[in-house]
Design a protein around this motif. Structure first.
Motif, mmCIF file in Angstrom:
data_model
loop_
_atom_site.group_PDB
_atom_site.id
_atom_site.type_symbol
_atom_site.label_atom_id
_atom_site.label_comp_id
_atom_site.label_asym_id
_atom_site.label_seq_id
_atom_site.Cartn_x
_atom_site.Cartn_y
_atom_site.Cartn_z
ATOM 1 N N GLY A 21 45.209 60.183 29.366
ATOM 2 C CA GLY A 21 47.082 60.821 28.722
ATOM 3 C C GLY A 21 48.458 60.349 29.327
ATOM 4 O O GLY A 21 49.564 60.750 29.553
ATOM 5 N N TYR A 22 47.868 59.488 30.703
ATOM 6 C CA TYR A 22 48.984 59.461 31.942
ATOM 7 C C TYR A 22 49.324 58.300 31.773
ATOM 8 O O TYR A 22 48.992 56.774 32.567
ATOM 9 C CB TYR A 22 48.711 59.663 33.379
ATOM 10 N N PRO A 23 50.300 57.674 30.600
ATOM 11 C CA PRO A 23 50.370 55.752 30.976
ATOM 12 C C PRO A 23 51.199 55.303 31.715
ATOM 13 O O PRO A 23 51.048 54.160 31.767
ATOM 14 C CB PRO A 23 51.816 55.556 29.740
ATOM 15 N N GLY A 24 51.452 56.340 32.858
ATOM 16 C CA GLY A 24 51.817 56.174 33.584
ATOM 17 C C GLY A 24 50.375 54.981 34.581
ATOM 18 O O GLY A 24 50.990 53.610 35.479
ATOM 19 N N LEU A 25 49.514 55.820 35.218
ATOM 20 C CA LEU A 25 48.511 55.397 35.569
ATOM 21 C C LEU A 25 48.181 53.806 34.041
ATOM 22 O O LEU A 25 47.491 53.559 35.153
ATOM 23 C CB LEU A 25 47.210 56.586 35.522
ATOM 24 N N HIS A 26 47.792 54.559 32.952
ATOM 25 C CA HIS A 26 47.655 52.889 32.183
ATOM 26 C C HIS A 26 48.337 51.392 32.803
ATOM 27 O O HIS A 26 47.568 50.834 33.329
ATOM 28 C CB HIS A 26 47.800 53.692 30.780
ATOM 29 N N ALA A 27 49.550 51.393 32.970
ATOM 30 C CA ALA A 27 50.114 50.267 33.155
ATOM 31 C C ALA A 27 49.234 49.838 34.775
ATOM 32 O O ALA A 27 49.406 48.911 34.566
ATOM 33 C CB ALA A 27 51.868 51.095 33.011
ATOM 34 N N ILE A 28 49.544 50.822 35.142
ATOM 35 C CA ILE A 28 49.706 50.225 36.756
ATOM 36 C C ILE A 28 47.953 49.291 36.800
ATOM 37 O O ILE A 28 47.991 47.992 37.644
ATOM 38 C CB ILE A 28 49.274 51.522 38.027
ATOM 39 N N TRP A 29 46.667 50.472 35.762
ATOM 40 C CA TRP A 29 45.431 49.963 35.767
ATOM 41 C C TRP A 29 45.309 48.151 35.315
ATOM 42 O O TRP A 29 44.698 47.333 35.727
ATOM 43 C CB TRP A 29 44.869 51.030 35.300
ATOM 44 N N SER A 30 46.851 48.827 34.503
ATOM 45 C CA SER A 30 46.494 47.047 33.355
ATOM 46 C C SER A 30 46.878 46.134 34.263
ATOM 47 O O SER A 30 46.184 44.787 34.339
ATOM 48 C CB SER A 30 47.627 47.329 32.637
ATOM 49 N N HIS A 31 48.051 46.247 35.333
ATOM 50 C CA HIS A 31 48.963 45.352 36.063
ATOM 51 C C HIS A 31 47.719 44.590 37.457
ATOM 52 O O HIS A 31 47.755 43.380 36.918
ATOM 53 C CB HIS A 31 50.171 46.117 36.487
ATOM 54 N N ARG A 32 46.969 45.574 37.597
ATOM 55 C CA ARG A 32 45.968 45.228 38.568
ATOM 56 C C ARG A 32 45.291 43.787 38.106
ATOM 57 O O ARG A 32 44.689 42.833 38.407
ATOM 58 C CB ARG A 32 44.537 46.062 38.945
ATOM 59 N N LEU A 33 44.852 44.252 36.931
ATOM 60 C CA LEU A 33 44.045 43.267 35.764
ATOM 61 C C LEU A 33 45.248 41.777 35.666
ATOM 62 O O LEU A 33 45.107 40.806 35.938
ATOM 63 C CB LEU A 33 43.943 43.965 34.654
ATOM 64 N N HIS A 34 46.286 41.657 34.666
ATOM 65 C CA HIS A 34 46.956 40.516 34.880
ATOM 66 C C HIS A 34 47.793 39.844 36.334
ATOM 67 O O HIS A 34 47.781 39.114 35.743
ATOM 68 C CB HIS A 34 47.919 41.019 34.051
ATOM 69 N N HIS A 35 48.145 40.472 36.851
ATOM 70 C CA HIS A 35 48.198 40.173 38.030
ATOM 71 C C HIS A 35 47.002 39.087 38.535
ATOM 72 O O HIS A 35 47.563 38.210 39.444
ATOM 73 C CB HIS A 35 48.591 41.083 39.174
ATOM 74 N N ARG A 36 46.094 39.240 38.324
ATOM 75 C CA ARG A 36 44.876 38.883 39.492
ATOM 76 C C ARG A 36 45.010 37.101 39.015
ATOM 77 O O ARG A 36 44.393 36.723 38.385
ATOM 78 C CB ARG A 36 43.701 40.230 39.218
ATOM 79 N N LEU A 37 44.801 37.969 36.751
ATOM 80 C CA LEU A 37 44.199 36.823 36.391
ATOM 81 C C LEU A 37 45.427 35.537 36.184
ATOM 82 O O LEU A 37 46.178 34.178 37.042
ATOM 83 C CB LEU A 37 45.010 37.079 34.451
ATOM 84 N N TRP A 38 47.305 36.423 37.265
ATOM 85 C CA TRP A 38 48.586 35.584 36.857
ATOM 86 C C TRP A 38 47.911 34.558 38.351
ATOM 87 O O TRP A 38 48.570 33.494 38.544
ATOM 88 C CB TRP A 38 50.079 36.467 37.345
ATOM 89 N N GLN A 39 47.446 35.123 39.733
ATOM 90 C CA GLN A 39 47.410 34.518 40.994
ATOM 91 C C GLN A 39 46.623 33.335 40.430
ATOM 92 O O GLN A 39 46.439 32.834 41.493
ATOM 93 C CB GLN A 39 47.552 35.809 41.938
ATOM 94 N N ARG A 40 45.039 33.598 39.648
ATOM 95 C CA ARG A 40 44.679 32.777 39.714
ATOM 96 C C ARG A 40 44.878 31.573 38.202
ATOM 97 O O ARG A 40 44.048 30.628 38.165
ATOM 98 C CB ARG A 40 43.194 32.654 39.120
ATOM 99 N N GLY A 41 46.468 31.356 37.841
ATOM 100 C CA GLY A 41 46.645 30.051 36.989
ATOM 101 C C GLY A 41 46.416 30.709 35.603
ATOM 102 O O GLY A 41 46.939 29.648 35.170
ATOM 103 N N HIS A 42 45.715 31.805 34.968
ATOM 104 C CA HIS A 42 46.395 32.331 33.614
ATOM 105 C C HIS A 42 47.535 33.014 33.488
ATOM 106 O O HIS A 42 47.378 34.393 32.956
ATOM 107 C CB HIS A 42 44.990 33.257 33.758
ATOM 108 N N ARG A 43 47.914 32.060 33.000
ATOM 109 C CA ARG A 43 49.931 32.675 33.248
ATOM 110 C C ARG A 43 49.611 32.892 31.736
ATOM 111 O O ARG A 43 51.226 34.348 31.242
ATOM 112 C CB ARG A 43 50.564 31.476 33.707
#
Length: 264
Positions: A87-109
């Protein structure tokens, strides 16, 4: 492959031993590229390569436990870890960022941007995949938070709802804030441009910050102006901010640290 001798007695480091935040691999820069400032050379809170180039970063389970412990310490309303996970959207956003930040760094923009936008729809929090975020970051409430592409956030940072870490330039340069370790940003604050918020600083609610903020200081108002914390409590006194109410003693001094969401 470039081999650089180490001065600490360990094995030589190679040009391939470069890690981005959350374990993502990134290529070595060209030999003639300019050196990055220390704040850009490595993600905040990201330890360097361990022996033989192995990353010393904690695994996802350790990060998850750390996030839950941080939220428990930061929010007295927490009743259980199950409540945090579900029930904490702040945590959900942080966890999601870890995923899409890694994709971003690997070129999957593209896929990274789509995941970040999907997360915004679910949580009301928009974090660009290019933003660099350290450990023990906590977003309380979260609705309306926007963190731009070139923003950098250190360790142990806390922000409240409706905070913007935005830019003031259309050029493809470092145009978003750098927030150093231990900073707290109150509800509705706007931090704009490539400014640096010094370690341990506090940004009051609805403040608009467009200049660098010294470490350990307090910023309030529009435009934001610096108020030094009182020496006794580490928080602004009532006389400094012209406020009274909960938390103040009869002498006009606050008994302890004040939630920056209340600083107007």
């Amino acid at each position: 492959m470039t081999i650089t001798p180490r001065t600490d007695g360990g094995p030589p480091a190679t040009g391939a031993d470069r890690s981005g935040p959350y374990g993502a691999r990134q290529p070595a820069p060209p030999a003639d590229s300019p050196a990055l400032p220390p704040t850009l050379a490595r993600a905040p809170g990201r330890p360097g390569p361990g022996p033989r180039g192995r990353s010393a970063a904690p695994g996802w389970r350790a990060l998850l436990r750390e996030d839950l412990s941080t939220a428990t310490l930061r929010d007295p309303a927490v009743r259980s870890r199950a409540e945090l996970v579900l029930g904490y959207p702040g945590l959900h956003a942080i966890w999601s960022h870890r995923l899409h930040h890694r994709l971003w760094q690997r070129g999957h923009r593209l896929i990274a941007r789509l995941i970040s936008q999907w997360t915004r729809t679910l949580t009301g929090i928009e974090i660009h995949p290019g933003a660099v975020i350290g450990r023990r970051f906590f977003i309380d409430h979260g609705m309306g938070v926007v963190i731009g592409e070139t923003a950098q956030i250190g360790n142990d940072v806390m922000i409240y709802h409706d905070v913007t870490l935005g830019g003031r330039s259309l050029a493809k340069v470092k145009r978003h804030p750098t927030v150093e370790d231990g900073v707290m940003i109150g509800a509705g604050a706007r931090v704009l441009g490539p400014v640096t918020i010094g370690k341990g600083a506090r940004i009051g609610a609805n403040a608009v910050v467009v200049k660098d903020v010294p470490a350990g200081s307090v910023v309030v108002g529009v435009p934001g102006h610096v108020r030094q914390p009182s020496s006794s409590s580490g928080a602004p006194g009532a006389s400094e901010l012209g406020t009274t109410g909960s938390g103040a003693t009869g002498s006009g001094e606050f008994e302890g640290p004040i939630d920056p969401a209340l600083w107007i």
